[in-house]
Motif scaffolding. Structure first.
Motif, short mmCIF file in Angstrom:
data_model
loop_
_atom_site.label_atom_id
_atom_site.label_comp_id
_atom_site.label_asym_id
_atom_site.label_seq_id
_atom_site.Cartn_x
_atom_site.Cartn_y
_atom_site.Cartn_z
N PHE A 186 0.82 -1.21 0.00
CA PHE A 186 0.00 0.00 0.00
C PHE A 186 0.85 1.26 0.00
N PHE A 241 0.14 5.39 0.35
CA PHE A 241 -0.93 6.33 0.65
C PHE A 241 -0.48 7.77 0.41
N GLN A 247 -1.19 10.26 2.35
CA GLN A 247 -0.74 10.86 3.62
C GLN A 247 0.42 10.09 4.23
N PHE A 253 1.31 7.86 6.13
CA PHE A 253 1.11 6.98 7.29
C PHE A 253 2.40 6.36 7.77
N THR A 291 5.11 6.21 10.92
CA THR A 291 5.16 6.51 12.35
C THR A 291 6.28 7.53 12.56
N ARG A 333 8.35 0.42 1.95
CA ARG A 333 7.55 -0.39 2.86
C ARG A 333 6.59 -1.29 2.08
N ARG A 335 6.66 6.22 24.16
CA ARG A 335 6.50 7.27 23.15
C ARG A 335 5.95 8.54 23.75
N ARG A 395 -4.53 5.87 13.26
CA ARG A 395 -4.07 5.61 11.89
C ARG A 395 -3.03 4.50 11.84
N GLU A 396 -2.19 4.49 12.87
CA GLU A 396 -1.16 3.45 12.93
C GLU A 396 -1.81 2.07 13.07
N LEU A 401 -3.28 1.15 9.82
CA LEU A 401 -2.22 0.74 8.89
C LEU A 401 -1.79 -0.70 9.17
N MET A 453 -2.20 -3.94 6.83
CA MET A 453 -1.06 -4.76 6.44
C MET A 453 -1.17 -6.18 6.95
N LEU A 512 -7.80 4.65 8.65
CA LEU A 512 -6.91 5.33 7.71
C LEU A 512 -7.50 6.67 7.26
N GLU A 560 -8.45 11.71 10.44
CA GLU A 560 -7.46 12.79 10.37
C GLU A 560 -7.24 13.36 11.76
#
Lengths: 240, 433
Positions: free
Chosen positions: A91, A93, A95, A97, A99, A158, B16, B329-330, B333, B337, B430, B433
């Protein structure tokens, strides 16, 4: 006649219910063959992203069927769908994405980490993918410190790291300036030509779409068969 | 995703947002710290009591005394005189000076001995020696610790008293060492001291005794311990010259029963004695009430610690919910995946467990450090007169249990945010925002 990698048969998708019901896709049929590059073109809200999500098995169609190498996606178990998305699909994107405060290499090897590849192999394959995209020197940098073009190249690395059969690119050049966008486009098309990776690009950029082998125009949730490559060059109305 | 990768990713993720994780860790820290300290106090006090009283050594002994005259409490006036009833004594033999108690006579002792389950009975005689002297180095007052024969002493050197021995044995408290001219506890062992005592006629007499052991100071009385032969001998000296026929009376007696007797059997013996008009207590009964009070105090402190931990649990929920929100979003993602919901769940609950571990391990560690320091300071100041008392002691097993429990609480708190994360739809995530 070979079996298409992905085949959408009259698929439809709607969101919400009752008065808020919105039909994003109203029956679209598409065959994607191995090795070709296909552009899905349309305005925002036309349903082009929904079509891509359905093709990438990120969502289930409400009507119609989606065949993955001849097998109905509905019959695939969750585990197989996850394996497909992890190993056969890549994928890219708009934006990115990425980290932000993880290193570029860590971002690139994420699909391998999910697949359960050992740390040593992850590193080797991640570096190989970064070398391909000339980003090896940035491997240890934090993702947020990259420029837009470098970010998109990291995203492509990626997408490539698992040697996918199909790369889905959602507005891959949307956030890039023209020159950088052109570089990213070149990378994607060279992957398509040199490695035979099937490329599915969702875009409203007609120039990018024109570089693909084939264009599918989506308008108001259905395929607009009246549009031809000639019509693209003289679009009606304003286009971003 | 491999298990190891889940753990390392979860740990990396929790660092984090350092401030947020740090604040949650502090909340857990406070709870774990309190729990560790209170459990340490519990361990310290309990082990001190155990070393002092050695309940095990006296598990087969009942202290028997006469039940207060029932008539005196049930009717308004004094009970009618009964010449058959036991003598009353007012002074000495363990009673409150000036008070009147029902005493045990030799006839009572026979009755107690005849009670089923009782193997033997000894009257508790109290002797009042005048002084102790060693090697002509001066005379010192000698207080006698009457229950010494019942308990297993906390020894600095030497051996326990042997009531079966034919020799006259003495157990000396550490406080007597300097005065009597012994440099170390070991040097006193085996030495013969003389005990001065006045007989009934007022003549001073001296009785030799051998020091068999040196005892650390205890909370049960700081006197010297005498074995049964020595006690009997001193008692005989005290009674020498008593008019013949004067009745003997005792405030209490110690009755022995089978060491292997079950709780039910002990209860039965006590009930049997109560029916015959004798009150009886095992050493466990006497310590029991003391331990109950301490356990209640520790229980209350633990309750506060648990409340703190529950509050910390909500802190974990809050931290992780924000984390899920931030990483929507992570998560999307990772799911796009091909990461399945179960792994996402595992990732977030591992993060919760890690935060719990961090807080509880730090809390326990600091509690052990602070507790040990405070305990040492107290041992040399407030509790100086109670040698051997370490108020705060830590058992590795209870610390492990505390850390485990906190991690469990953290896991439960993490369930909610982890489920929210696992249920995320990759598309929605995804688009977010």
């Amino acid at each position: 006649m070979t079996v298409p990698v992905l085949s959408a048969q009259n698929i439809g998708k709607s969101y919400g219910s009752g008065a808020n019901r919105f039909d994003a896709l109203k029956g679209v049929s598409v065959d994607i063959r191995a090795g070709e590059s296909v552009a899905i073109v349309g305005k925002s809200g036309s349903g082009k992203s929904t079509l891509m999500h359905l093709l990438a098995l990120l969502d289930d169609p409400d009507s119609g069927a989606l065949l993955v190498e001849g097998t109905d996606a509905k019959k695939l178990k969750g585990k197989e769908v996850n394996r497909l998305r992890n190993q056969d699909f890549g994928f890219v994107f708009q934006q990115f994405f990425l980290t932000a405060n993880a290193s570029v290499l860590e971002n690139v090897v994420l699909p391998l980490k999910i697949a359960g590849v050992s740390p040593k192999a992850r590193r080797a394959r991640g570096m190989k993918a970064l070398e391909q995209l000339e980003l090896a020197d940035k491997a240890k940098n934090k993702a947020m410190n990259l420029s837009g073009g470098q970010k998109q190249r990291a995203v492509i690395a990626r997408a490539l790291v698992n040697n996918p059969k199909v790369i889905f690119a959602d507005e891959p050049t949307g956030n890039l300036d023209t020159a950088t966008g052109a570089v990213v486009e070149d990378i994607l098309f060279s992957l398509n030509k040199d490695k035979g990776i099937t490329l599915i690009i969702v875009t409203h950029d007609i120039d990018l779409a024109a570089r693909c082998d084939r264009q599918i125009f989506i308008r108001d949730g259905i395929e607009d068969v009246t549009r031809s490559p000639e019509a693209i060059s003289k679009p009606e109305g304003a286009r971003a | 995703m491999k298990f190891v990768d889940i753990i390392t990713s979860a740990i990396a993720n929790s660092f984090r947002s350092k401030l947020r994780t740090g604040l949650t860790v502090i909340a857990i820290f406070i709870g774990a710290f309190t729990l560790t300290i209170t459990s340490g106090i519990g361990t310290g006090v309990t082990s001190y009591i155990n070393s002092q009283v050695s309940a095990i050594g006296a598990a087969d002994v009942l202290t028997v005394s006469k039940t207060d005259d029932a008539a005196a409490t049930e009717s308004d006036g004094p009970a009618a005189y009964d010449p058959e009833k036991a003598t009353t004594i007012s002074l000495g033999n363990g009673s409150r000076p000036g008070s009147t108690i029902q005493a045990l006579t030799d006839a009572d002792l026979d009755t107690i001995k005849a009670t089923s389950g009782i193997l033997g009975v000894d009257p508790a005689v109290q002797v009042t020696p005048d002084f102790i002297e060693y090697d002509g180095s001066g005379k010192f007052e000698l207080t006698v610790n009457a229950p010494a024969t019942l308990t297993t002493a906390d020894l600095a050197a030497g051996a326990q008293l042997d009531n079966e021995s034919a020799t006259d044995q003495l157990l000396l408290p550490t406080t007597y060492l300097d005065a009597l001219g012994f440099s170390t506890p070991e040097s006193a062992i085996g030495q013969t001291v003389s005990i001065g005592i006045t007989d009934f006629a007022g003549t001073p007499q001296q009785v030799p005794a051998t020091i068999v052991g040196v005892q650390n100071e205890t909370i049960l009385g700081a006197g010297a311990g005498l074995n049964q032969p020595l006690t009997d001998r001193l008692h005989d000296v005290e009674l020498a010259g008593t008019p013949a026929g004067a009745p003997q009376s005792y405030a209490s007696a110690t009755a022995r029963f089978d060491l292997d007797a079950s709780d039910e059997e002990i209860v039965a013996i006590k009930a049997d004695l109560a029916d015959q008009g004798y009150a009886s207590q095992t050493v466990a009964d006497q310590i029991g009430s003391f331990e109950t009070v301490i356990n209640v105090i520790i229980g209350v402190l633990n309750a506060f610690a648990v409340i703190a931990l529950i509050a910390a649990g909500f802190g974990i929920i809050n931290t992780l919910l924000m984390s899920v929100q931030e990483r929507t979003r992570e998560i999307g993602l990772m799911k796009a995946m091909g990461m399945n919901g179960g792994r996402v769940y595992a990732l977030f609950s591992t993060e919760a467990v890690f935060i719990g571990f961090l807080g509880s391990a730090l809390g326990a560690l600091v509690a052990v450090g602070v507790g040990s320091v405070i305990s040492n300071i107290l041992a040399t100041t407030v509790f100086e007169n109670l040698p051997g008392l370490q108020v705060v002691q830590f058992a590795p097993s209870s610390i492990a249990i505390i850390i485990g429990v906190v991690m469990l609480i953290a896991f439960l708190a993490g369930t909610l945010p982890a489920r929210a994360a696992a249920r995320q739809n990759p598309i929605d995530a995804l688009r977010y925002e």
